[in-house]
Scaffold this active site. Structure first.
Site, PDB file in Angstrom:
ATOM      1  N   GLU A 151       0.814  -1.214   0.000  1.00 13.33           N
ATOM      2  CA  GLU A 151       0.000   0.000   0.000  1.00 13.33           C
ATOM      3  C   GLU A 151       0.854   1.275   0.000  1.00 13.33           C
ATOM      4  O   GLU A 151       0.906   2.013   0.995  1.00 13.33           O
ATOM      5  CB  GLU A 151      -0.970   0.003   1.175  1.00 13.33           C
ATOM      6  CG  GLU A 151      -1.969  -1.123   1.071  1.00 13.33           C
ATOM      7  CD  GLU A 151      -3.144  -0.985   2.025  1.00 13.33           C
ATOM      8  OE1 GLU A 151      -3.081  -0.180   2.950  1.00 13.33           O
ATOM      9  OE2 GLU A 151      -4.139  -1.703   1.825  1.00 13.33           O
ATOM     10  N   GLU A 184      -4.767  -8.911  -0.244  1.00 11.61           N
ATOM     11  CA  GLU A 184      -5.486  -8.743   1.032  1.00 11.61           C
ATOM     12  C   GLU A 184      -6.960  -8.532   0.774  1.00 11.61           C
ATOM     13  O   GLU A 184      -7.334  -7.726  -0.086  1.00 11.61           O
ATOM     14  CB  GLU A 184      -5.001  -7.495   1.782  1.00 11.61           C
ATOM     15  CG  GLU A 184      -3.740  -7.649   2.538  1.00 11.61           C
ATOM     16  CD  GLU A 184      -3.345  -6.349   3.251  1.00 11.61           C
ATOM     17  OE1 GLU A 184      -4.227  -5.570   3.651  1.00 11.61           O
ATOM     18  OE2 GLU A 184      -2.129  -6.129   3.378  1.00 11.61           O
TER      19      GLU A 184
END
Ligand code: GCO
Length: 449
Positions: free
Chosen positions: A163, A354
């Site tokens: 991220e 995820e």
């Protein structure tokens, strides 16, 4: 059709969120170690000093992962555990920990998937300016070299930066993550570029020096807009909004994926960063845009929810909407549209790094943890992934967040995302109902969904 043969069903964690042992055996400090010790940043003034004590309990944990039946385990390396100062001296005890963990996984038949950076930035390098320092990509390369030289005989799957949106956006723009700072856009674009260069250097090093051919990706998060109906116009509108950087700014998909997969920054950067926008050299862009093996991202909720009359709500909210305990709206269609949109634009097989939910879990009187919501949530999202696969989107795997309950950043321990329940006072682990359900899904390669 369904999930392809060899589909990588996995579970994920990250170092700071589970390891604990924050000062053990020569480890240096990262920014979370340091700044969670200052009040005001994390709920209940909690920190990851002990977390799930995975550093000491990794064998027990891998045995539980085996019981879950996962085919791969995504975890991160805590940078200053192996390079206490970020660069320079190597901490052999740190290398040994990850080496033993990797061996244990392989013995259990679980493929290790290594995240090189999941936010454990060395404090010593932070003091030198972190991502703002033009040398930061070189520091990252030095770290990656140590990791790859030590583990690439056994590790094939590499995810460079987790991220990146949060690496710059949460750490240095909103100040919601360590080191909890707020910088101006003129600094932010320099950080963005240095993070992307760091990714590029990592890819280059792995391609040139890994002991076996690597499978490499990066893990942006994907704020995706869902079309309000199935008309061509609605789909185009959602696609355009998803990739228009102005909608999510520093958190957008395109800012972090276009330079890598298309070799250029999105046009809207000029508007967003104004006069501070940089003009990167061709050499830089070549480094950043090296070929990757898959498109990986994290995906939890959508940036829009197609229900009428939500005028007084945000675009992804509506009256009575289903929510997880962290307050994220449950909206599984986003999984389908993410797979479609990302594959169409970036042309790489999808590897979900995820997906999961925070739930109100506890150990019941019968000693078990009943979490029907997590089962239903995962079922819904997986069906949407299957739908995309059935329509021709190639996919490598799905990794659930998380294998076990852990330290959820600024939320501390108040949010439980695990397939395994952790009692933090006793460190007792209990596989939740969802963990057993997931095992069945894996055994059937998703055929029972
Ligand atoms: C992230 C991180 C994870 C989180 C998870 C739930 O996406 O923020 O990769 O570390 O714990 O996503 O918020």
């Amino acid at each position: 059709m369904g999930f392809p043969e060899g589909f990588m069903w996995g579970g994920a964690s990250s170092a700071y969120q589970i390891e604990g042992a924050y000062k053990a055996d020569g480890k240096g400090l990262n920014v979370w170690d340091v700044y969670t010790h200052q009040p005001g940043h994390v709920k209940h003034f909690e920190n990851g000093d002990v977390a799930c004590d995975h550093y000491n309990k990794y064998k027990e944990d891998v045995a539980l992962f085996k019981e879950l039946g996962i085919k791969c385990y995504r975890f991160s390396i805590n940078w200053p555990r192996i390079l206490p100062n970020g660069v320079g001296e190597v901490n052999e005890a740190g290398i040994k920990f990850y080496s033993d963990l990797i061996d244990e996984l392989i013995k259990a038949g679980i493929e290790p998937v290594v995240s090189l950076y999941h936010w454990e930035y060395p404090h010593e390098l932070f003091k030198k300016g972190a991502w703002l320092n033009p040398e930061s990509p070189l520091w990252f390369e030095e770290y990656v070299k140590v990791v790859v030289d030590a583990f690439s005989d056994r590790v094939k799957y590499w995810m460079t930066i987790n991220e990146p949106q949060c690496v710059v956006g949460c750490d240095y723009m909103t100040g919601s993550h360590a080191p909890f700072m707020k910088h101006e856009r003129c600094d932010l674009i320099l950080m963005v570029h240095n993070v992307l260069l760091s990714h590029g250097r990592a890819v280059k090093y792995i391609r040139e020096h890994a002991k076996q051919p690597g499978k490499i990706g990066i893990v942006p998060t994907a704020p995706v807009f869902v079309p309000k109906d199935n008309s061509k116009e609605a789909i185009e509108e959602a696609r355009a909004k998803t990739f228009d950087m102005r909608n999510a700014g520093l958190f957008s998909v395109s800012l972090w994926s276009d330079p890598i997969f298309l070799g250029k920054y999105p046009e809207e950067c000029k508007e967003f960063f104004g006069d501070s926008m940089i003009t990167p050299s061709k050499e830089d862009m070549d480094l950043i845009s090296q070929e990757l093996d898959f498109y990986s991202c994290t995906i939890y909720y959508s940036s829009s929810t197609p229900v009428p009359d939500n005028v007084q709500y945000k675009e992804n909210e509506y009256q009575g909407d289903p929510r997880t305990t962290i307050n994220w709206v449950v909206h599984e269609d986003v999984m389908y549209w993410m797979c479609k949109f990302m594959y169409e634009r970036y042309k790489k097989p999808i590897f979900v790094a995820e997906n999961g939910m925070a739930n109100m879990d506890w150990v019941s009187l019968d000693g078990k943890v009943h979490d029907p919501q997590r089962i239903d949530f995962t079922h819904r999202y997986l069906l949407q992934m299957k739908k995309a696969i059935d329509e021709g989107v190639p996919a490598l795997g799905y990794i659930h967040w998380s294998v076990m309950d852990n330290f959820e950043w600024a939320h501390g321990y108040s949010q439980r995302f695990g397939l395994i329940y952790v009692d933090y006072a006793t460190q007792k682990r209990t596989i939740k109902d969802s963990g057993y359900w997931y095992r069945e899904v894996i055994e059937n390669n998703g055929g029972n969904l």
